[in-house]
Design a protein around this motif. Structure first.
Motif, PDB file in Angstrom:
ATOM      1  N   ARG A  88     -35.561 -37.649 -28.952  1.00 46.56           N
ATOM      2  CA  ARG A  88     -34.109 -38.298 -29.137  1.00 46.56           C
ATOM      3  C   ARG A  88     -33.536 -38.422 -27.782  1.00 46.56           C
ATOM      4  O   ARG A  88     -32.682 -38.119 -27.524  1.00 46.56           O
ATOM      5  CB  ARG A  88     -33.407 -37.506 -29.883  1.00 46.56           C
ATOM      6  CG  ARG A  88     -33.670 -37.383 -31.410  1.00 46.56           C
ATOM      7  CD  ARG A  88     -32.938 -38.618 -32.271  1.00 46.56           C
ATOM      8  NE  ARG A  88     -33.122 -39.908 -31.699  1.00 46.56           N
ATOM      9  CZ  ARG A  88     -34.012 -40.749 -32.282  1.00 46.56           C
ATOM     10  NH1 ARG A  88     -34.899 -40.093 -33.335  1.00 46.56           N
ATOM     11  NH2 ARG A  88     -34.247 -41.897 -31.867  1.00 46.56           N
ATOM     12  N   SER A  89     -34.280 -39.097 -26.770  1.00 42.85           N
ATOM     13  CA  SER A  89     -33.833 -39.520 -25.423  1.00 42.85           C
ATOM     14  C   SER A  89     -32.542 -40.500 -25.559  1.00 42.85           C
ATOM     15  O   SER A  89     -32.071 -40.535 -24.699  1.00 42.85           O
ATOM     16  CB  SER A  89     -34.951 -40.026 -24.774  1.00 42.85           C
ATOM     17  OG  SER A  89     -35.644 -41.191 -25.378  1.00 42.85           O
ATOM     18  N   ASP A  90     -32.223 -40.939 -26.845  1.00 44.04           N
ATOM     19  CA  ASP A  90     -31.493 -41.943 -26.678  1.00 44.04           C
ATOM     20  C   ASP A  90     -30.160 -41.367 -27.140  1.00 44.04           C
ATOM     21  O   ASP A  90     -29.180 -41.930 -27.495  1.00 44.04           O
ATOM     22  CB  ASP A  90     -31.758 -43.003 -27.819  1.00 44.04           C
ATOM     23  CG  ASP A  90     -32.014 -42.501 -29.082  1.00 44.04           C
ATOM     24  OD1 ASP A  90     -32.352 -41.454 -29.276  1.00 44.04           O
ATOM     25  OD2 ASP A  90     -32.235 -43.400 -29.980  1.00 44.04           O
ATOM     26  N   SER A  91     -30.258 -39.889 -27.527  1.00 46.92           N
ATOM     27  CA  SER A  91     -28.815 -39.267 -27.920  1.00 46.92           C
ATOM     28  C   SER A  91     -28.194 -38.748 -26.704  1.00 46.92           C
ATOM     29  O   SER A  91     -28.581 -38.097 -25.614  1.00 46.92           O
ATOM     30  CB  SER A  91     -29.198 -38.194 -28.807  1.00 46.92           C
ATOM     31  OG  SER A  91     -29.675 -38.626 -29.775  1.00 46.92           O
ATOM     32  N   GLY A 225     -28.493 -47.315 -28.743  1.00 50.07           N
ATOM     33  CA  GLY A 225     -28.474 -45.790 -28.480  1.00 50.07           C
ATOM     34  C   GLY A 225     -27.880 -45.250 -29.908  1.00 50.07           C
ATOM     35  O   GLY A 225     -28.081 -45.534 -30.901  1.00 50.07           O
ATOM     36  N   ARG A 226     -27.554 -44.065 -29.578  1.00 48.96           N
ATOM     37  CA  ARG A 226     -27.139 -43.135 -30.742  1.00 48.96           C
ATOM     38  C   ARG A 226     -25.652 -42.519 -30.358  1.00 48.96           C
ATOM     39  O   ARG A 226     -25.524 -42.358 -29.029  1.00 48.96           O
ATOM     40  CB  ARG A 226     -27.904 -41.965 -31.125  1.00 48.96           C
ATOM     41  CG  ARG A 226     -29.125 -42.677 -31.717  1.00 48.96           C
ATOM     42  CD  ARG A 226     -30.205 -41.441 -32.325  1.00 48.96           C
ATOM     43  NE  ARG A 226     -31.180 -41.928 -33.374  1.00 48.96           N
ATOM     44  CZ  ARG A 226     -31.514 -41.606 -34.554  1.00 48.96           C
ATOM     45  NH1 ARG A 226     -30.353 -40.827 -34.982  1.00 48.96           N
ATOM     46  NH2 ARG A 226     -32.258 -42.061 -35.309  1.00 48.96           N
TER      47      ARG A 226
END
Length: 286
Positions: A88-91, A225-226
């Motif tokens: 979850r590098s997009d969190s 992203g998130r």
């Protein structure tokens, strides 16, 4: 005793679901108490008594407004595999979860506890459902037994003995979740218990309590992203999600990060005794 140095984690946290209206911490013999904020955002209170004394008393009192934390059902419905910080590098808050996804001194992640927890983490299972079933299994499979363990008891010991207290069950759940790639932190606080029907509540019968908070990443934001994630707090000792009966004091990687009271005492005595009493009761209405 000629000198006592201490660090206390006894001040409840200010949180979206918890507001601290009043709080006080007093040490006897009287001395100055200084507050600081540790790396996890907890209030750490430092004191030193330099006058001779036979007894050291640390008294904390707080008035806290608590509501049950709100949870996003859609976020909890994500497959548990998607809640691993490594994926979850997009969190935007994934960095915060990483700290409690790694091993820590009191949370040994052996193959036995990994396999035990993995039984709840079936492929594609919603993270909220998986964690809920896990705490139910711990509650059913392990006996709550005062005196069965000590602060030096390991997760492996608890797996063997199948007994322990809230601290042990929290460490067990954390160890297994981390061993399977999830992020989980140790939470210390207080629980207002409900007495059996027809019996009065026993003042002072409560003790400090421990539970687990599992990181759940936010949902896609539509821009690649998130959104920010959240934490699902669960209590394996009582097989429940944390609600307005729980007062959150501090959190960290494990018990050693948030020991309610620790320090050093210089003394010529050959024996000592520690007494602890906690009371959580409804405040008078305004």
């Amino acid at each position: 005793m000629t000198d006592s140095l201490g660090i206390a984690y006894l001040t409840p946290r200010e949180l979206p679901f918890q507001h601290v209206r009043e709080r006080a911490l007093r040490v006897t013999p009287a001395t100055e108490v200084r507050d600081d904020v540790d790396v996890h955002g907890n209030t750490a209170s430092y004191f030193q008594v330099v006058t001779r004394h036979r007894e050291l008393v640390v008294h904390a009192e707080s008035v806290v407004d608590v509501v049950a934390p709100a949870h996003d059902a859609a976020a909890l419905a994500q497959p548990w595999e998607d809640a691993r910080p490594a994926d979850r590098s997009d969190s935007p808050d994934g960095w915060e979860a990483w700290d409690v996804a790694l091993p820590s001194p009191l949370v040994d992640q052996g193959p036995e506890v990994q396999a035990y927890v993995a039984a709840s983490l079936t492929p594609g299972r919603p993270v909220g459902e998986a964690v809920t079933e896990l705490v139910g299994r711990v509650h059913a499979d392990f006996a709550y037994e005062q005196g069965a363990t000590t602060v030096r008891t390991t997760v492996a010991d608890v797996m063997t003995e199948r007994a322990g207290v809230c601290q042990d069950f929290a460490h067990l759940v954390i160890a297994g979740l981390r061993a399977n790639g999830l992020a989980a932190r140790y939470v210390s606080g207080y629980l207002a218990t409900t007495p059996p029907p027809g019996q009065e509540r026993l003042v002072g019968a409560d003790a400090s309590h421990a539970w687990v908070a599992v990181w759940v990443p936010g949902l896609p934001d539509g821009e690649g992203g998130r959104g920010p994630g959240a934490w699902l707090a669960v209590d394996p000792t009582n097989d429940t999600w944390v609600d307005d009966r729980y007062v959150t004091v501090a959190w960290g990687r494990d018990y050693a990060d948030v020991t309610p009271l620790k320090g050093v005492i210089f003394t010529e005595a050959s024996t000592s005794r520690l007494d602890v009493a906690v009371d959580v009761a409804p405040a008078d209405a305004d």
